[in-house]
Scaffold this motif. Structure first.
Motif, short mmCIF file in Angstrom:
data_model
loop_
_atom_site.label_atom_id
_atom_site.label_comp_id
_atom_site.label_asym_id
_atom_site.label_seq_id
_atom_site.Cartn_x
_atom_site.Cartn_y
_atom_site.Cartn_z
N GLU A 182 0.81 -1.22 0.00
CA GLU A 182 0.00 0.00 0.00
C GLU A 182 0.84 1.27 0.00
O GLU A 182 0.53 2.23 -0.70
N LYS A 183 1.90 1.30 0.79
CA LYS A 183 2.72 2.50 0.89
C LYS A 183 3.38 2.84 -0.43
O LYS A 183 3.40 4.00 -0.86
N GLU A 184 3.92 1.82 -1.10
CA GLU A 184 4.62 2.05 -2.37
C GLU A 184 3.69 2.02 -3.57
O GLU A 184 4.10 2.37 -4.69
N GLY A 185 2.44 1.61 -3.36
CA GLY A 185 1.48 1.57 -4.47
C GLY A 185 1.83 0.52 -5.51
O GLY A 185 1.66 0.75 -6.71
N LEU A 186 2.29 -0.65 -5.05
CA LEU A 186 2.73 -1.71 -5.97
C LEU A 186 1.86 -2.95 -5.83
O LEU A 186 1.33 -3.23 -4.76
N GLN A 187 1.72 -3.68 -6.92
CA GLN A 187 1.06 -4.98 -6.88
C GLN A 187 1.78 -5.92 -7.84
O GLN A 187 2.23 -5.50 -8.90
N THR A 188 1.89 -7.18 -7.44
CA THR A 188 2.71 -8.11 -8.21
C THR A 188 1.98 -8.73 -9.40
O THR A 188 2.62 -9.27 -10.30
N LEU A 189 0.65 -8.66 -9.40
CA LEU A 189 -0.13 -9.22 -10.50
C LEU A 189 -1.07 -8.17 -11.08
O LEU A 189 -1.70 -7.43 -10.33
N ILE A 190 -1.15 -8.13 -12.40
CA ILE A 190 -2.10 -7.25 -13.08
C ILE A 190 -2.88 -8.10 -14.07
O ILE A 190 -2.29 -8.70 -14.98
N ASN A 191 -4.19 -8.18 -13.87
CA ASN A 191 -5.04 -9.04 -14.71
C ASN A 191 -4.53 -10.48 -14.73
O ASN A 191 -4.54 -11.15 -15.78
N GLY A 192 -4.05 -10.94 -13.58
CA GLY A 192 -3.60 -12.32 -13.47
C GLY A 192 -2.20 -12.59 -13.97
O GLY A 192 -1.72 -13.72 -13.90
N LYS A 193 -1.54 -11.55 -14.50
CA LYS A 193 -0.19 -11.73 -15.04
C LYS A 193 0.83 -11.00 -14.17
O LYS A 193 0.54 -9.95 -13.60
#
Length: 206
Positions: A96-107
């Motif tokens: 949340e702090k860095e605004g990152l997520q490891t998957l986008i649309n399952g990829k």
């Protein structure tokens, strides 16, 4: 297996000790698991961390939220292995702090992977710097006579020790050649304290 009120999104928090408060990591919109331990402990060896991995392996978790990457650990390799394992199991790790997520649309998100690697390295570097500063502070305190190796707790300085009336009188007597035992009697302090002052004189500390 940990129950999540039918939600497949979970918030994971970690604080270093039981005295610290994890209120700033809370999120009332989702279930939460919280560990109270050092960040140096591998994620899978933590009580709640192991539960998170178990949920992922059982395909009962879609997304794991953390306040920041360093909540997962302070060792770059452990952080990256944990994130990669979760990602491979289809869990989207959201910082949340860095605004990152490891998957986008399952990829898998390659940009996020690169940034997380950098952040994990910086987290480990900062931990090492903290340890170095602590070691430097202890060494400096020992030079000033303000560090007690028995339990690592600060002790009174040499100046504070000699400011005591009996200790000051004993010091003066010892400097004039008075014996340790006689000096302790005249100064009305214990023989042990008199011996301590005598050693400090011999060691050139006073």
């Amino acid at each position: 297996m940990y129950a999540t009120n039918n939600s497949r999104t979970l918030k994971y928090t970690r604080v270093s000790t039981t005295e610290q408060n994890d209120a700033r990591q809370l999120n009332e919109d989702m279930p939460m698991l919280s560990d109270k331990c050092s960040g140096s402990i591998p994620f899978r060896e933590r009580e709640k961390g192991s539960i998170v991995l178990e949920m992922a392996q059982e395909r009962n978790l879609d997304a794991l939220h953390v306040q920041s990457i360093d909540r997962l650990g302070r060792n770059t390799l452990d952080i990256m292995q944990t994130i990669q394992e979760l990602t491979d199991l289809g869990v989207n790790v959201v910082s949340e702090k860095e605004g990152l997520q490891t998957l986008i649309n399952g990829k898998e998100n390659p940009v996020s992977k690169l940034i997380i690697n950098i952040l994990a390295t910086l987290s480990e570097f900062e931990l090492n710097r903290i340890k170095e500063r602590q070691a430097e502070g202890i060494a400096e305190a020992k030079k000033r006579g303000a560090y007690n190796t028995n339990g690592g707790k600060p002790a009174e300085t040499i100046e504070q020790f000699l400011s005591k009336k009996g200790n000051a009188k004993c010091f003066k007597l010892l400097k004039t050649g008075t014996s340790v035992r006689t000096a302790s009697k005249l100064a009305e302090i214990s023989t042990g304290t008199s011996q301590k002052i005598s050693k400090m004189i011999k060691d050139g500390l006073i």
